[in-house]
Design an enzyme around this catalytic site. Structure first.
Site, PDB file in Angstrom:
ATOM      1  N   ASP A 308       0.840  -1.189  -0.034  1.00  0.00           N
ATOM      2  CA  ASP A 308      -0.136   0.102   0.121  1.00  0.00           C
ATOM      3  C   ASP A 308       1.059   1.557  -0.001  1.00  0.00           C
ATOM      4  OD1 ASP A 308      -2.185   1.523   0.186  1.00  0.00           O
ATOM      5  OD2 ASP A 308      -3.219   0.306   1.453  1.00  0.00           O
ATOM      6  N   GLU A 514     -10.700   6.434   4.836  1.00  0.00           N
ATOM      7  CA  GLU A 514      -9.573   5.826   5.487  1.00  0.00           C
ATOM      8  C   GLU A 514      -9.966   6.485   6.908  1.00  0.00           C
ATOM      9  OE1 GLU A 514      -6.095   4.533   3.475  1.00  0.00           O
ATOM     10  OE2 GLU A 514      -6.654   5.472   1.814  1.00  0.00           O
TER      11      GLU A 514
END
Length: 629
Positions: A308, A514
């Site tokens: 990521d 997020e």
């Protein structure tokens, strides 16, 4: 020195001819050669510098043609909101991607780069693209064919901008709606998430017959490489805290969070992205047992594993505290491509020195590069590295908008319809003297679309992209004689004095993504509660909730006549009015348990004791009104 004999001279000429022939014919450039032969031929030609370049993914903001050429960069990405220009057209996008690609192709071996982007609910970074409902809504449909068609439409729109790789789907199993990524999860039930991996053949194309499990597949220039994420357990963190610790047994990890990966590999997913989160205190980005031992060795995954964004940095706390250790831990764990994404020289130099010092074996580097090359060959990037301008008209096409509208109406869940079952409010009559539309979310396209839309955290207002707000859809749907009055937050006296036939109140959450979306209270945004109280206390009302997850509704339900969960529907607001006014019936069933109070969380369908406001699988249905067609 004596004269060379004729036989010796002939041998030298033969050798020189062989060298020239070898230089002229490169097997890796021949699409007729078997895949394995092409990979082997290219790998043996590559220097360490070229190999590590292939493992490096950088952000488009730092990616120039010269940077690509000088560093042999293998991949570029757009982070959330990273665009070549505001409201960029498909041509502006393709010009940028092709310019970067030319830099990659100008290297000694001419290995094309692969450009990736977060196309998580349509091509959501791009102005004018079709924005589909987020996954939390799509799980409600329990319709794998719909999701597959969405994948195919998304692939076309991504390819329209010259991009061949989408960081989707997210196959997290969100077990606590406090998590800021919960809307990226199809359901709290892994069985629903498994069925929704059907988006992968939509994005990549249907696997050829007799394909081997775990082998990547991309079916041509109208398809994109997909990415199953985030491996593994990202939806199970303690208290739903993003990037945190998933504290569960191995049985629960494999029974709840792993099954969708089995299906993704069966469907030929090209890449897998590793989660920021930890499992029982061990960072996933450093978990060799699961990445190499299980995913690669046991499940026989043959695509590449990608980190990521700054995933290696976050192996340490604080991030980047010991970058040398992080690089060693992440590469050794089995991560093949590193989303650096900006300080690429530090990564390249660190990894190079570790290989030269025998800290990381060359076999690990070769494994990573083989996997990356395999995906690039399978995609046809060596034969077709540049964009296809004929696809530009696919961006935001009417066909895709019609599909998104279908997805919206199928993802709605009717939670209440009438103060008593014998007196339903919905479907609403299109012909009425005067109706009220209220709420912060009724005329706000950005709120409808949520996070991961144009910008990483989403954008408020109606100027972000092209679409239809719920208010606009209402005005298009009702009879021309019906007066539509819109006020965001009217007081009760205004409502009472205007003699409205009924009211539609649209409220919910503001956009987030997020960790910024992590919430301990899960309340709707003010003045949402006061709007519900003012309007629903004075006139018959339906409340439409626009949110990325179940939110606190229990205090207000008694006041309303009807309640609809619309999730984050995207650009096509007419999908909401399709069901409100009876052109189509409500069919959606909750794919998440709807709590009464946050004190009950975490609460899931498979808990032995729960007392929700609305059970998992709940959803009232209505029939279409034929007169409305």
């Amino acid at each position: 020195m004596g004269r060379m004999s004729i036989p010796m001279m002939g041998f030298v000429v033969l050798c020189l001819w062989a060298v020239v022939a070898e230089g002229g014919y490169m097997k890796y450039k021949d699409p007729k050669q078997p895949l394995g032969v092409r990979i082997k031929d290219l790998l043996k030609r590559m220097t360490l510098e070229e190999k590590i370049g292939q493992m490096t993914q950088i952000e488009r903001a730092v990616a120039t043609a010269d940077v690509m050429k000088q560093n042999f960069i293998g991949s570029v990405l757009s982070g959330g909101g990273s665009v070549p220009a505001p409201k960029a057209t498909a041509q502006v996008w393709t010009n940028m991607v092709d310019g970067i690609q030319k830099g990659a192709l100008s290297t000694r071996l001419g290995i094309p780069m692969i450009y990736g982007i977060d196309a998580v609910h349509g091509h959501n970074n791009v102005y004018g693209a079709t924005i589909f409902p987020h996954n939390v809504g799509l799980g409600v449909t329990r319709d794998p064919d719909l999701v597959k068609r969405i994948g195919a439409a998304t692939a076309l729109e991504v390819r329209a901008t010259g991009i061949p790789y989408a960081f989707a789907p997210c196959i997290a199993v969100c077990r606590n709606p406090r998590w800021g990524r919960c809307y990226e999860s199809y359901s709290e039930d892994y069985r629903i998430v498994k069925t929704m991996t059907e988006i992968i053949p939509g994005l990549q194309g249907d696997l050829p017959a007799k394909s081997k499990n775990g082998v990547p597949y991309v079916g041509g220039k109208t398809k994109v490489a997909a990415c199953a994420k985030h491996f593994v357990g990202d939806g199970g963190t303690k208290n739903g805290v993003d990037e945190s610790n998933t504290i569960i047994s191995s049985n629960d990890l494999f029974d709840i969070h792993m099954p969708a990966y089995y299906d993704s590999l069966r469907k030929g997913v090209s890449t897998v992205m590793v989660s920021y989160s930890s499992w029982n205190g061990r960072k996933m980005h450093a978990n060799r047992d699961l990445i190499t031992g299980f995913l690669k060795n046991k499940l026989k995954f043959r695509g590449f594993v990608i980190s990521d964004w700054q995933g290696l940095d976050r192996i340490t706390d604080p991030p980047h505290a010991n970058y040398s250790y992080s690089v060693q831990a992440g590469i050794t764990a089995g991560i093949d491509m590193i989303m650096v994404p900006e300080n690429y020289r530090e990564f390249i130099d660190t990894l190079t020195s570790q290989v030269k010092a025998n800290i990381i074996p060359m076999s690990r580097i070769d494994d990573a590069v083989k996997r990356i090359l395999r995906v690039k060959f399978v995609m046809g990037l060596f034969e077709n590295p540049m964009s296809d301008p004929s696809l530009a008209n696919q961006l935001g096409s009417q066909e895709h908008r019609d599909l998104a509208r279908e997805a919206v109406r199928k993802s709605l869940v009717l939670l209440k319809n009438g103060k008593t079952p014998s007196h339903p409010l919905l479907p609403l009559p299109k012909k009425a003297p005067k109706i009220l539309v209220a709420g912060t979310h009724a005329d706000n396209l950005g709120y409808q679309c949520g996070g991961w839309t144009i910008q990483w955290q989403g954008v408020a207002g109606n100027d972000l992209t092209v679409g239809t707000t719920i208010l606009s859809a209402i005005k298009k749907t009702v009879d021309p004689s019906t007066e539509v009055v819109y006020q965001q937050n009217p007081d009760a006296n205004f409502v009472k004095s205007n003699k409205f036939s009924y009211a539609i109140v649209v409220v919910g959450e503001v956009p987030y993504a997020e960790m910024f979306g992590d919430s301990s209270n899960l309340t709707i945004t003010e003045p949402g509660p006061s709007t519900i109280n003012n309007v629903c206390g004075a006139v018959k009302c339906v409340v439409v909730v626009v949110s990325g997850r179940p939110v606190v509704m229990e205090p207000y339900v008694a006041k309303m006549d009807a309640l609809v969960a619309a999730w984050l529907p995207g650009t096509e607001g007419q999908g909401v009015t399709d069901a409100l006014f009876g052109d189509y019936g409500f069919t959606g069933k909750l794919a998440r348990t709807w709590f009464k109070s946050v004190d009950q969380l975490p609460m899931n369908f498979d808990d032995s004791h729960n007392d929700p406001l609305f059970h998992f699988g709940f959803g009232l249905t209505t029939k279409p009104v034929k007169a409305n067609y």
